[in-house]
Structures are given as structure tokens and as C-alpha cells.
Motif scaffolding. Structure first.
Motif, short mmCIF file in Angstrom:
data_model
loop_
_atom_site.label_atom_id
_atom_site.label_comp_id
_atom_site.label_asym_id
_atom_site.label_seq_id
_atom_site.Cartn_x
_atom_site.Cartn_y
_atom_site.Cartn_z
N VAL A 206 3.08 -8.69 -7.76
CA VAL A 206 3.82 -8.83 -6.50
C VAL A 206 4.13 -7.46 -5.92
CG1 VAL A 206 6.00 -9.57 -5.47
CG2 VAL A 206 4.81 -11.07 -7.08
N ALA A 207 4.63 -6.55 -6.76
CA ALA A 207 5.00 -5.21 -6.29
C ALA A 207 3.78 -4.45 -5.79
CB ALA A 207 5.67 -4.44 -7.42
N THR A 208 2.69 -4.48 -6.55
CA THR A 208 1.49 -3.73 -6.18
C THR A 208 0.91 -4.22 -4.86
OG1 THR A 208 0.95 -3.32 -8.52
CG2 THR A 208 -0.84 -3.08 -6.92
N GLU A 209 0.77 -5.55 -4.71
CA GLU A 209 0.21 -6.10 -3.48
C GLU A 209 1.11 -5.80 -2.28
OE1 GLU A 209 -2.80 -8.03 -3.06
OE2 GLU A 209 -3.07 -6.91 -4.93
N THR A 210 2.41 -5.92 -2.49
CA THR A 210 3.36 -5.68 -1.39
C THR A 210 3.36 -4.23 -0.96
OG1 THR A 210 4.79 -7.48 -2.16
CG2 THR A 210 5.79 -5.83 -0.73
N LEU A 211 3.47 -3.33 -1.91
CA LEU A 211 3.53 -1.90 -1.57
C LEU A 211 2.23 -1.42 -0.93
CD1 LEU A 211 5.38 -0.64 -4.77
CD2 LEU A 211 6.32 -0.81 -2.45
N ARG A 212 1.11 -1.94 -1.41
CA ARG A 212 -0.18 -1.54 -0.83
C ARG A 212 -0.25 -1.91 0.65
NH1 ARG A 212 -3.50 -4.46 -3.75
NH2 ARG A 212 -3.98 -2.84 -5.28
N GLU A 213 0.16 -3.12 0.98
CA GLU A 213 0.05 -3.55 2.36
C GLU A 213 1.14 -2.96 3.25
OE1 GLU A 213 -0.63 -7.50 5.12
OE2 GLU A 213 -0.37 -7.74 2.96
N LEU A 214 2.38 -2.99 2.78
CA LEU A 214 3.48 -2.55 3.64
C LEU A 214 3.49 -1.04 3.88
CD1 LEU A 214 6.46 -4.83 2.59
CD2 LEU A 214 4.67 -5.20 4.30
N ARG A 215 2.88 -0.29 2.98
CA ARG A 215 2.80 1.17 3.18
C ARG A 215 1.49 1.59 3.84
NH1 ARG A 215 5.28 2.95 -2.72
NH2 ARG A 215 7.46 3.22 -2.02
N SER A 216 0.63 0.62 4.10
CA SER A 216 -0.68 0.94 4.66
C SER A 216 -0.55 1.56 6.05
CB SER A 216 -1.56 -0.31 4.75
OG SER A 216 -1.05 -1.21 5.71
N GLU A 217 -1.52 2.36 6.40
CA GLU A 217 -1.53 3.02 7.71
C GLU A 217 -1.54 1.99 8.83
OE1 GLU A 217 -4.36 6.06 10.34
OE2 GLU A 217 -4.70 5.82 8.18
N LYS A 218 -2.28 0.91 8.63
CA LYS A 218 -2.39 -0.13 9.64
C LYS A 218 -1.03 -0.75 9.95
CE LYS A 218 -4.67 -4.57 10.54
NZ LYS A 218 -5.62 -5.59 9.98
N VAL A 219 -0.29 -1.11 8.93
CA VAL A 219 1.02 -1.74 9.13
C VAL A 219 2.02 -0.75 9.70
CG1 VAL A 219 3.02 -2.76 7.95
CG2 VAL A 219 0.71 -3.53 7.38
N GLN A 220 2.04 0.45 9.16
CA GLN A 220 2.99 1.44 9.63
C GLN A 220 2.73 1.83 11.09
OE1 GLN A 220 5.74 2.59 8.05
NE2 GLN A 220 5.25 1.09 6.46
#
Length: 226
Positions: A206-220
Motif C-alpha cells: 500500500v505504501a509503495t504504490e501510494t508513494l510512487r503515484e502521489l509523488r510522481s511528476e505527473k500528479v505533482q
């Protein structure tokens, strides 16, 4: 009319699709016809909203008929008893997610059921709770941040659940909440960091998937552009 609709569903089914669904973990104690989702949506559009027909379709004990029921049921006529009746029949992720995405999130009980179900033991009932959270985060544009922060304690606890379909829904919920705005993005990342410290492998997922997406350049980039 119910007999006519069931005949149509039968004609739209394909045994090859049933085999393909099995490969994606879609099995059921109900009969599966193998009707593609676009065909179901097309049929639902032709029928229109029809709550009484939806109830009969659900009682048919056919997988695709139940999904069709979720598409044509009227949210304002759905009460808690019906939601509890239907959710107890969930035995695969497809039926669970379709009911949530098509119907349950639109009811006035959505926020309550998200919390209630996320604490239940049954795998697909629990998944439904987190799926409702995810869908509300995506689609309830007018909801304030506090409504979603109230989900965090349940997401934290849910991250300890090692069952595949639960942990994936927990991750889905947290990621969608974290994509609503910059404030919730920060809060969701903080929660993911706390979840990361937990012992179970599910928490790490859960942590790995969440951090990968929410910190991604696209989302930011998207959040900063708002």
C-alpha cells in the motif's frame, strides 16, 4: 420484461469471455455469461432507470444481470437494507467494483457505508468499503477535505489486511484521496509513510504504490496547475 432481458443477456454472452474473466480472478457462485461491459452499458442505456427491474435482475443470480441491476437501479430508492442485502452477495472484485462505481457511491449512505464496510471481516464487503472511498474521492467534487481525512484511520487499519483484493482497494482509496488537491496529497503521503513502518507485506504494498503515484511528476504537476 425480466425474461426478455435475461434472454438478451444470454444472447450477448460468450464462453471465451468467461474463460478470460477467470484469468483475471472473476469467478462466482452465480452463473457467468461472459457479456462484455460495453454491451451491458449499451443495454442499460436502452432500458433506462428502472428500480423494480433492477431488483428482479439481482435476484436472477446471474453475474452480468447483477451488474446490469447496478446500472439501472435508482440511487434515491436505495436504502441501507438493500445495500446490505446486495453487498453480502459480492464474491468477486468485478461485481463489487461495478456496484460501487455505478450505484453505491451515489446513495446518501455512501460515506457511512464506506466506514462501516471497511471494518467488516468479509473480503469483498471490506473491499467495497475502500472502493466507495476511492470512488467518492474521484467523483464527489463538492466534498470538503475533512470528509476524506476521516477515512485515514480506517485506511491505516486496512493496510494490515494481507488479502489481495483488500490491500489493492486500500491502496486505491488512499491514492485517489491524495490526488484531489495539494493538501490531501501531503496528508496522504504522510499517512503512507506511517503505513510503511507497519510489519505486514500488505502495508509495504500500500505504501509503495501510494508513494510512487502521489509523488510522481505527473500528479505533482497536475496539482500545482490547479
Amino acid at each position: 420484461m425480466i425474461e426478455h432481458i435475461l434472454e438478451i443477456l444470454g444472447s450477448l454472452g460468450d464462453k471465451r469471455n468467461v474463460e478470460g474473466m477467470k484469468r483475471f480472478g472473476i469467478t462466482s457462485s452465480s452463473k457467468i455469461l461472459g457479456v462484455p461491459k460495453p454491451k451491458l452499458r449499451e443495454l442499460a442505456k436502452k432500458i433506462g432507470k428502472n428500480h423494480e427491474l433492477a431488483l428482479k435482475l439481482w435476484d436472477s443470480n446471474i453475474h452480468e444481470a447483477r451488474i446490469l441491476a447496478s446500472m439501472i437501479a435508482e440511487p434515491e430508492k436505495v436504502d441501507e437494507d438493500l445495500m446490505e442485502l446486495w453487498v453480502k452477495d459480492f464474491d468477486n472484485w468485478d461485481l463489487c467494483d461495478q456496484c460501487v462505481m455505478n450505484l453505491f457511491w451515489r446513495t446518501k449512505f455512501a460515506y457511512k457505508k464506506a466506514v462501516d464496510w471497511s471494518q467488516r471481516e468479509e473480503e469483498f464487503v471490506r473491499r467495497a468499503g475502500f472502493a466507495v472511498m476511492a470512488k467518492l474521492a474521484i467523483s464527489d467534487k463538492k466534498a470538503n477535505d475533512e470528509k476524506f481525512e476521516k477515512f485515514f484511520p480506517y485506511i491505516f487499519e486496512g493496510a494490515k489486511d494481507e488479502r489481495n483484493y483488500v490491500k489493492k482497494a486500500v491502496s486505491w482509496a488512499l491514492r485517489q484521496i491524495g490526488k484531489r488537491n495539494s493538501y490531501l496529497n501531503k496528508k496522504a503521503i504522510e499517512l503512507a509513510e506511517e503505513i510503511k513502518k507497519l510489519g505486514p507485506k500488505s502495508a509495504k504494498y500500500v505504501a509503495t504504490e501510494t508513494l510512487r503515484e502521489l509523488r510522481s511528476e505527473k500528479v505533482q504537476r497536475r496539482l500545482k496547475g490547479r
